[in-house]
Write a protein that holds these residues in place. Structure first.
Motif, PDB file in Angstrom:
ATOM      1  N   ASP A 148      -3.981   4.169  -1.447  1.00  0.00           N
ATOM      2  CA  ASP A 148      -5.049   4.571  -0.544  1.00  0.00           C
ATOM      3  C   ASP A 148      -5.031   6.091  -0.471  1.00  0.00           C
ATOM      4  OD1 ASP A 148      -6.746   5.125   1.620  1.00  0.00           O
ATOM      5  OD2 ASP A 148      -6.265   3.219   2.581  1.00  0.00           O
ATOM      6  N   ASP A 198     -11.458   6.106   0.380  1.00  0.00           N
ATOM      7  CA  ASP A 198     -11.836   6.529   1.737  1.00  0.00           C
ATOM      8  C   ASP A 198     -12.765   7.749   1.627  1.00  0.00           C
ATOM      9  OD1 ASP A 198     -10.482   4.429   2.890  1.00  0.00           O
ATOM     10  OD2 ASP A 198      -8.650   5.574   3.161  1.00  0.00           O
ATOM     11  N   TYR A 220       0.130   5.326   0.861  1.00  0.00           N
ATOM     12  CA  TYR A 220      -0.892   6.143   1.515  1.00  0.00           C
ATOM     13  C   TYR A 220      -0.648   7.623   1.244  1.00  0.00           C
ATOM     14  CZ  TYR A 220      -1.924   1.913   4.206  1.00  0.00           C
ATOM     15  OH  TYR A 220      -2.254   0.630   4.585  1.00  0.00           O
ATOM     16  N   TYR A 229       0.825  -1.202   0.000  1.00  0.00           N
ATOM     17  CA  TYR A 229       0.000   0.000   0.000  1.00  0.00           C
ATOM     18  C   TYR A 229       0.860   1.252   0.000  1.00  0.00           C
ATOM     19  CZ  TYR A 229      -4.407  -2.451   0.995  1.00  0.00           C
ATOM     20  OH  TYR A 229      -5.533  -3.242   0.912  1.00  0.00           O
TER      21      TYR A 229
END
Length: 286
Positions: free
Chosen positions: A42, A67, A22, A20
């Motif tokens: 993300d 998100d 971020y 991932y």
């Protein structure tokens, strides 16, 4: 890997390696963005904005998770000149409130897991699978939707009049996996196209079309659930195998029904006396 929150601008951004990546702040990109195979970006509720001329690319099984990018901001990187998303890539909208589905790209797999309304800002094209969860409400905004994946899982959705949902892939399953006793799938216009077999056999699914229903040439439709047609034109140019439950022609106005040369119906009902129901092209095989 966490992108430093003090960094807000990149020229070219390539996400590689593993795992991932971020985001921790809104990013402005003046060059190209590439997310390599098996990498997940993300967005962590932040925005990513291009300059209108460069490219955004997702390769292989790469993934973007949004998100809490909330309405009115589109829940995806925006303002790139071109988008290229592999059909095997995956985008997940999982905000806690209303979200906007950015329809400029053609998606691979698209998950609408928003916790409220997910509203289209244009016509939607999805080349991979399409999934919803029980919390999301799909709002078409008056736009059409085209699905090319193997599985199209449409749950809480009320179509706007005049809109069209088209299945244009190969073998495809159209279903509602909502955890209810009867799962209604509502469409204004529904076109079953592309190639192969379209599977409408989900456990508690109940299909309802209010305007026009079309099966294109060379398409086979396997239907074992209730099907309610209240629209104007029902046209089968392929093969329709109805093996259980009921097809109900219950429009209140004139209905023209071409069942096609290749069809078989189980229980068939003609209801409402508001207009003539005309069988054209072929007789009924019930």
């Amino acid at each position: 890997w966490n992108i430093d929150p003090d960094i807000t601008d990149f020229n070219n951004l390539i996400l590689d390696g593993s795992g991932y990546k971020y985001m921790n702040s809104n990013l402005t990109i003046t060059g190209d963005v590439t997310i390599n195979d098996a990498i997940t970006l993300d967005m962590n509720g932040n925005s990513m904005t291009g300059t209108g001329t460069e490219s955004f690319t997702m390769l292989g099984s790469s993934r973007v998770i949004t998100d809490d990018i909330a309405d009115p901001l589109p829940a995806f990187p925006t303002a790139f000149g071109t988008y290229s998303l592999a059909s095997t890539s995956r985008v997940t909208l999982n905000g806690s409130g209303d979200q906007v589905v950015y329809t400029t790209p053609t998606y691979g797999r698209l998950d609408v897991y928003s916790n409220n309304n997910a509203t289209l800002d244009g016509n939607l094209d999805v080349d991979g699978d399409f999934y919803m969860n029980d919390n999301a409400v799909l709002v078409d905004g008056g736009f059409d939707m085209n699905f090319g994946g193997d599985v199209i899982d449409i749950r809480d959705y009320t179509p706007t009049g005049g809109t069209t949902v088209t299945l244009d892939g190969g073998d495809q399953t159209l279903r509602d996996d909502d955890a209810t006793s009867i799962d209604y799938l509502d469409f204004a216009n529904l076109v079953l196209g592309g190639t192969g077999t379209k599977d409408l056999t989900g456990g508690q699914d109940y299909y309802r079309v209010s305007e026009e229903f079309t099966i294109n040439n060379s398409i086979t439709v396997d239907l074992s659930r209730d099907f309610e047609f209240s629209g104007t034109n029902f046209t089968n140019n392929g093969t329709l195998n109805h093996t259980a439950n009921t097809i109900n022609f219950n429009g209140t106005g004139v209905q023209t029904i071409n069942p096609g040369a290749n069809h078989s119906f189980q229980t068939t009902r003609f209801e409402n006396a508001g207009g003539t129901k005309t069988i054209t092209g072929n007789g009924l095989n019930i």
